[in-house]
Design a protein around this motif. Structure first.
Motif, PDB file in Angstrom:
ATOM      1  N   GLN A 129       1.135  -1.170  -0.130  1.00  0.00           N
ATOM      2  CA  GLN A 129       0.088  -0.066   0.088  1.00  0.00           C
ATOM      3  C   GLN A 129       1.071   1.206   0.032  1.00  0.00           C
ATOM      4  O   GLN A 129       0.605   2.186  -0.641  1.00  0.00           O
ATOM      5  CB  GLN A 129      -0.881  -0.131   1.113  1.00  0.00           C
ATOM      6  N   VAL A 130       1.808   1.303   0.966  1.00  0.00           N
ATOM      7  CA  VAL A 130       2.733   2.349   0.989  1.00  0.00           C
ATOM      8  C   VAL A 130       3.626   2.482  -0.431  1.00  0.00           C
ATOM      9  O   VAL A 130       3.711   3.936  -0.734  1.00  0.00           O
ATOM     10  CB  VAL A 130       3.990   2.302   1.879  1.00  0.00           C
ATOM     11  N   ALA A 131       4.101   1.602  -0.979  1.00  0.00           N
ATOM     12  CA  ALA A 131       4.711   1.723  -2.537  1.00  0.00           C
ATOM     13  C   ALA A 131       3.939   2.221  -3.384  1.00  0.00           C
ATOM     14  O   ALA A 131       4.433   3.057  -4.389  1.00  0.00           O
ATOM     15  CB  ALA A 131       5.060   0.350  -2.877  1.00  0.00           C
ATOM     16  N   SER A 132       2.486   2.189  -3.305  1.00  0.00           N
ATOM     17  CA  SER A 132       1.815   2.757  -4.320  1.00  0.00           C
ATOM     18  C   SER A 132       1.625   4.561  -4.119  1.00  0.00           C
ATOM     19  O   SER A 132       1.290   5.062  -5.154  1.00  0.00           O
ATOM     20  CB  SER A 132       0.197   2.253  -4.121  1.00  0.00           C
ATOM     21  N   THR A 236      -3.582  10.041   7.240  1.00  0.00           N
ATOM     22  CA  THR A 236      -3.693   9.551   8.530  1.00  0.00           C
ATOM     23  C   THR A 236      -4.525   8.195   8.818  1.00  0.00           C
ATOM     24  O   THR A 236      -4.359   7.395   9.339  1.00  0.00           O
ATOM     25  CB  THR A 236      -4.560  10.700   9.575  1.00  0.00           C
ATOM     26  N   LEU A 237      -5.738   8.154   7.980  1.00  0.00           N
ATOM     27  CA  LEU A 237      -6.753   6.987   7.706  1.00  0.00           C
ATOM     28  C   LEU A 237      -5.720   5.619   7.447  1.00  0.00           C
ATOM     29  O   LEU A 237      -5.680   4.774   7.999  1.00  0.00           O
ATOM     30  CB  LEU A 237      -7.771   7.030   6.936  1.00  0.00           C
ATOM     31  N   ASP A 238      -4.841   5.951   6.167  1.00  0.00           N
ATOM     32  CA  ASP A 238      -3.887   4.805   5.822  1.00  0.00           C
ATOM     33  C   ASP A 238      -2.981   4.366   6.924  1.00  0.00           C
ATOM     34  O   ASP A 238      -2.764   3.412   7.328  1.00  0.00           O
ATOM     35  CB  ASP A 238      -3.221   5.372   4.534  1.00  0.00           C
ATOM     36  N   ALA A 239      -2.382   5.387   7.525  1.00  0.00           N
ATOM     37  CA  ALA A 239      -1.407   5.053   8.773  1.00  0.00           C
ATOM     38  C   ALA A 239      -2.031   4.507  10.117  1.00  0.00           C
ATOM     39  O   ALA A 239      -1.399   3.796  10.709  1.00  0.00           O
ATOM     40  CB  ALA A 239      -0.646   6.327   8.883  1.00  0.00           C
ATOM     41  N   ARG A 241      -4.363   2.484   9.805  1.00  0.00           N
ATOM     42  CA  ARG A 241      -5.045   1.114   9.432  1.00  0.00           C
ATOM     43  C   ARG A 241      -6.589   1.262   9.542  1.00  0.00           C
ATOM     44  O   ARG A 241      -7.241   0.283  10.280  1.00  0.00           O
ATOM     45  CB  ARG A 241      -4.293   0.030  10.124  1.00  0.00           C
ATOM     46  N   MET A 242      -7.146   2.419   9.287  1.00  0.00           N
ATOM     47  CA  MET A 242      -8.529   2.570   9.761  1.00  0.00           C
ATOM     48  C   MET A 242      -9.415   3.075   8.266  1.00  0.00           C
ATOM     49  O   MET A 242      -8.823   3.633   7.422  1.00  0.00           O
ATOM     50  CB  MET A 242      -8.777   3.599  10.587  1.00  0.00           C
ATOM     51  N   SER A 243     -10.690   2.642   8.165  1.00  0.00           N
ATOM     52  CA  SER A 243     -11.395   3.023   7.032  1.00  0.00           C
ATOM     53  C   SER A 243     -12.290   4.310   7.355  1.00  0.00           C
ATOM     54  O   SER A 243     -12.527   4.574   8.470  1.00  0.00           O
ATOM     55  CB  SER A 243     -12.301   1.823   6.731  1.00  0.00           C
ATOM     56  N   LYS A 244     -12.434   4.880   6.287  1.00  0.00           N
ATOM     57  CA  LYS A 244     -13.278   6.199   6.192  1.00  0.00           C
ATOM     58  C   LYS A 244     -14.677   5.889   7.107  1.00  0.00           C
ATOM     59  O   LYS A 244     -15.137   6.904   7.571  1.00  0.00           O
ATOM     60  CB  LYS A 244     -13.319   6.792   5.024  1.00  0.00           C
ATOM     61  N   ALA A 245     -15.274   4.507   6.597  1.00  0.00           N
ATOM     62  CA  ALA A 245     -16.627   4.490   7.266  1.00  0.00           C
ATOM     63  C   ALA A 245     -16.371   4.169   8.630  1.00  0.00           C
ATOM     64  O   ALA A 245     -17.374   4.647   9.311  1.00  0.00           O
ATOM     65  CB  ALA A 245     -16.823   3.038   6.611  1.00  0.00           C
ATOM     66  N   THR A 246     -15.568   3.883   9.335  1.00  0.00           N
ATOM     67  CA  THR A 246     -15.246   3.878  10.638  1.00  0.00           C
ATOM     68  C   THR A 246     -15.083   5.131  11.319  1.00  0.00           C
ATOM     69  O   THR A 246     -15.658   5.484  12.296  1.00  0.00           O
ATOM     70  CB  THR A 246     -13.860   2.988  11.116  1.00  0.00           C
ATOM     71  N   LEU A 247     -14.293   5.960  10.665  1.00  0.00           N
ATOM     72  CA  LEU A 247     -14.094   7.423  11.095  1.00  0.00           C
ATOM     73  C   LEU A 247     -15.574   8.120  11.214  1.00  0.00           C
ATOM     74  O   LEU A 247     -15.919   8.809  11.891  1.00  0.00           O
ATOM     75  CB  LEU A 247     -13.224   8.222  10.293  1.00  0.00           C
ATOM     76  N   ASP A 248     -16.261   8.066   9.902  1.00  0.00           N
ATOM     77  CA  ASP A 248     -17.499   8.602   9.841  1.00  0.00           C
ATOM     78  C   ASP A 248     -18.753   8.037  10.711  1.00  0.00           C
ATOM     79  O   ASP A 248     -19.296   8.810  11.411  1.00  0.00           O
ATOM     80  CB  ASP A 248     -18.003   8.521   8.360  1.00  0.00           C
ATOM     81  N   ALA A 249     -18.595   6.857  11.111  1.00  0.00           N
ATOM     82  CA  ALA A 249     -19.484   6.365  12.202  1.00  0.00           C
ATOM     83  C   ALA A 249     -19.337   6.921  13.427  1.00  0.00           C
ATOM     84  O   ALA A 249     -20.072   7.205  14.008  1.00  0.00           O
ATOM     85  CB  ALA A 249     -19.489   4.649  12.120  1.00  0.00           C
TER      86      ALA A 249
END
Length: 580
Positions: A129-132, A236-239, A241-249
């Protein structure tokens, strides 16, 4: 018992043979890494990973020694010099580090063929993921090199200015840590005058600190754009290991629960004689007869050991060890940073805790919080070197779970009059990790967006902060007595490589509250599952980690259930204080 920590188990000094040998080994490991012909074969991958393990272990150990020294003396010249030398070595090798990460992130070889490498399956997934998002090797090198005199330098400026600024209170010279601790005084006049003194102390440093936060956030925005991210929060979400769905919830559930917290704040204001909401300087005003109790260091140790022994013996043993072996630096002094933190030292199977202890129950709870970080470290220290990093959201889980253990135990053992003080103390902390954290999240989101278009002077940052506090606290706070400089005193805003270190506190607080409710419902077997979950935090996503406890964090339902537990505390506090 000495109340300053011992660091000699890290190194005796910068001149010691151990420090010098480790620095040379680190330098040589980079050189060896640079010489490897990167071919996608199992032997090459193993060789690269082994060198990466050495580099990760030694760079962390060397930097920990300097950073711990600087946290208690921000002007310690040998540590500043050593850290600069180490940072230079790391930055000089940023190009090869980026090249290695790109190589490991794009391998096709089946690592499951090797017993050691197979334990790094999650590590390799993350590298992919980081390499991308990696830039060219040359650009990565430039970013790392320039950061030494950019983000890192601005961060150091903030630490220096906020740790050395002085004020006068009752004819005594005070630091920011001194004056901010007075927010918990049981004397209303002291709280108000301390707040006024604190705001006055910021006047001499607010503009240079404004330059620091502007340039750190601008740098982060630029790097996000260059790496192909839509916004800073995506990094920050990538770092995390958390999805945007979790943050929004999470944030959606918090927004729904804000009226309950405003009800608590307005009720507290009425108890203190305020008619227009709670003034900021009374957010931490103690209420109840036990709130003024003072603990010695030894009493705080015995208190925590006794409580933790009822949850898990290894937590109690860890607490005893940290106190008795001088792994904690307790008291504020000039040049020492404010707040509190815990640094895990897995290569020693130890941790170090920094406090600014004043003997209040609140500070004892803060110590419990930091011991939670140490407990988390205990359960990941046997992972392989490259499998020891946990992310921001789960970083606050064990710490806030510890707070729940301490506060719920204390409340259960108290009579009604004592419950008032204890529940209110708990609600103070809860309001910080829910309402104030929400305001910080709103502030930082707005800051990142506005920084794309303009420079924000102190007056602009103050306006952003006041607006964020209005949206979070609403009519719970007195609109005329807020805190426009919360952006200045919170060090989390100034990390050049880490942004939005706010929602993890809310995640940790609510996640641990929900877990504590599960523990109370079914204690049998809970501790073992909890320890397994902590071990999983370094090798799983946030969502996968939560599933270890049977929890789905991608929907508002779990968060709403946890917030409902806090609302019960608010109802209990209002009921108890309405009877008095």
């Amino acid at each position: 018992m000495s109340h300053e920590w011992l660091l000699t188990e890290l190194y005796e000094s910068y001149e010691s043979s151990a420090y010098q040998a480790d620095f040379e080994t680190l330098r040589n490991s980079y050189a060896k890494l640079n010489e490897i012909e990167l071919v996608d074969t199992l032997p090459t991958i193993k060789q690269v990973v082994e060198l990466n393990e050495t580099i990760a272990n030694l760079s962390y150990r060397l930097s920990a020694y300097s950073n711990l020294q600087l946290s208690t003396n921000t002007t310690h010249e040998p540590s500043l010099t050593a850290l600069a030398k180490l940072s230079k070595l790391v930055s000089e090798n940023a190009k090869i580090s980026a090249k290695i990460n790109r190589f490991l992130g794009n391998i096709k070889t089946d690592i499951s063929q090797d017993e050691h490498l197979s334990q790094y399956s999650f590590y390799f997934e993350e590298l992919h993921q980081v390499a991308s998002h990696l830039l060219s090797d040359e650009v990565e090198e430039v970013i790392s090199t320039m950061n030494l005199s950019a983000g890192d330098a601005w961060n150091q400026l903030h630490s220096f200015l906020t740790s050395t600024v002085e004020g006068t209170f009752d004819d005594k010279t005070v630091t920011l840590s001194d004056i901010r601790n007075l927010a918990y005084s049981d004397d209303a006049d002291v709280r108000k005058r301390a707040y006024e003194t604190e705001l006055e102390m910021y006047q001499t440093v607010k503009e240079p600190v404004a330059f620091a936060i502007n340039n750190i956030k601008s740098q982060f925005n630029d790097i996000a754009r260059l790496r192909g991210y839509d916004s800073a929060i995506d990094i920050t979400l990538d770092a995390s290991r958390m999805s945007k769905a979790t943050l929004d919830a999470l944030m959606g559930a918090i927004e729904d629960a804000l009226p309950a917290f405003r009800r608590y704040l307005k009720h507290k204001a009425s108890l203190l004689g305020h008619q227009n909401g709670l003034p900021f300087y009374d957010l931490f005003a103690p209420i109840g007869k036990t709130a003024s109790r003072k603990f010695t260091v030894e009493e705080s140790r015995d208190y925590l050991v006794d409580i933790f022994s009822k949850f898990s013996p290894d937590l109690a043993e860890l607490t005893q060890e940290i106190y008795d072996k001088q792994y904690v630096d307790m008291f504020p002094r000039k040049g020492k940073v404010g707040g509190a933190f815990c640094m895990n030292l897995p290569f020693l199977k130890q941790s170090r805790i920094l406090m600014n202890f004043d003997g209040t129950l609140r500070n004892v709870v803060t110590m419990a919080h930091e011991l939670g970080h140490a407990y988390h470290g205990l359960h990941i220290e046997d992972h392989l070197v490259l499998n020891r990093s946990y992310t921001m959201p789960v970083a606050e889980t064990a710490s806030t779970f510890n707070e729940n253990i301490v506060m719920n135990t204390a409340i259960a053992q108290s009579n009604n009059e004592e419950k008032i003080a204890l529940i209110e103390s708990s609600l103070q902390d809860t309001t910080q990790i829910i309402v104030d954290i929400y305001s910080r999240y709103l502030f930082e989101s707005a800051l990142f967006e506005q920084r794309k278009e303009k420079f924000l002077f102190s007056k602009d940052l103050e306006a952003l902060m006041l607006d964020a506090q209005e949206k979070a606290y609403g009519d719970g706070l007195d609109p005329e007595v807020k805190h426009p400089y919360m952006w200045l005193c919170k060090g989390h805003y100034y990390y050049p490589h880490l942004s939005f270190y706010n929602f993890p506190y809310a995640f940790g607080g609510l996640f641990s509250k929900g877990l504590y409710a599960l523990y109370m419902q079914e204690p049998d077997g809970f501790v073992e599952k909890y320890q397994e979950m902590l071990r999983a935090t370094t090798v799983s996503t946030v969502e996968e980690t939560a599933k270890k406890m049977g929890v789905d964090v991608t929907t508002k339902e779990f968060w709403a259930t946890a917030l409902a537990e806090y609302e019960k505390e608010i109802d209990a506090f209002i009921e108890l204080t309405s009877e008095v």
